[in-house]
Scaffold this motif. Structure first.
Motif, mmCIF file in Angstrom:
data_model
loop_
_atom_site.group_PDB
_atom_site.id
_atom_site.type_symbol
_atom_site.label_atom_id
_atom_site.label_comp_id
_atom_site.label_asym_id
_atom_site.label_seq_id
_atom_site.Cartn_x
_atom_site.Cartn_y
_atom_site.Cartn_z
ATOM 1 N N ALA A 19 -13.665 10.204 11.235
ATOM 2 C CA ALA A 19 -13.073 11.382 10.851
ATOM 3 C C ALA A 19 -12.075 11.265 9.829
ATOM 4 C CB ALA A 19 -12.316 11.951 11.931
ATOM 5 N N GLY A 20 -11.677 9.903 9.193
ATOM 6 C CA GLY A 20 -10.704 9.895 7.923
ATOM 7 C C GLY A 20 -9.351 10.203 8.528
ATOM 8 N N ARG A 21 -8.990 9.855 9.707
ATOM 9 C CA ARG A 21 -7.688 10.405 10.265
ATOM 10 C C ARG A 21 -6.880 9.390 10.851
ATOM 11 N NH1 ARG A 21 -6.990 15.440 13.628
ATOM 12 N NH2 ARG A 21 -5.040 15.184 12.519
ATOM 13 N N LEU A 22 -7.384 7.976 10.252
ATOM 14 C CA LEU A 22 -6.425 6.664 10.616
ATOM 15 C C LEU A 22 -5.515 6.722 9.588
ATOM 16 C CD1 LEU A 22 -6.641 4.045 12.344
ATOM 17 C CD2 LEU A 22 -7.708 3.012 10.616
ATOM 18 N N HIS A 23 -4.173 6.187 10.153
ATOM 19 C CA HIS A 23 -2.930 6.148 9.521
ATOM 20 C C HIS A 23 -2.313 4.905 9.992
ATOM 21 C CE1 HIS A 23 -2.924 10.395 8.140
ATOM 22 N NE2 HIS A 23 -3.293 10.527 9.512
ATOM 23 N N VAL A 24 -2.138 3.872 9.023
ATOM 24 C CA VAL A 24 -1.567 2.689 9.370
ATOM 25 C C VAL A 24 -0.107 2.720 9.226
ATOM 26 C CG1 VAL A 24 -1.734 0.162 8.398
ATOM 27 C CG2 VAL A 24 -3.619 1.492 8.553
ATOM 28 N N ILE A 25 0.508 2.114 9.802
ATOM 29 C CA ILE A 25 1.829 1.892 9.978
ATOM 30 C C ILE A 25 2.542 0.562 9.761
ATOM 31 C CG2 ILE A 25 4.093 2.550 11.312
ATOM 32 C CD1 ILE A 25 2.493 4.635 12.861
#
Length: 89
Positions: free
Chosen positions: A72-78
């Motif tokens: 979904a293109g919603r991955l957020h890397v911290i």
């Protein structure tokens, strides 16, 4: 299953089957029994495997959520979320 007593509680499918039949005669063995050859998977009737209590179920759900988030293109890397990576190898 990996622990019969653990699996036969909390209204799991095997627990409900035990309550319905009044016995545990439908159990063939644990996953470890099958893998070690101590129990044979019957070929003449349906087989049900209950992953209740196994970490592999959590991993499978986590992998699905991760893959769907990426898709979904919603991955957020911290960055630096895990501050100490060398402690555990």
């Amino acid at each position: 299953m990996d622990d019969v007593e653990h699996c036969l509680k909390a209204d799991t499918s095997p627990h409900l089957a035990e309550q319905l039949t009044g016995n545990r005669n439908f159990l063939t063995g644990t996953l470890a029994d099958v893998m070690s050859g101590e129990a044979q998977v019957p070929g003449d009737r349906p087989v049900v495997f209950s992953p209740f209590g196994l970490g592999v179920l959590d991993l499978a759900v986590g992998k699905y959520v991760y893959d769907e988030t990426v898709r979904a293109g919603r991955l957020h890397v911290i960055d630096d979320f895990f501050h100490e990576l060398r402690r555990y190898g």
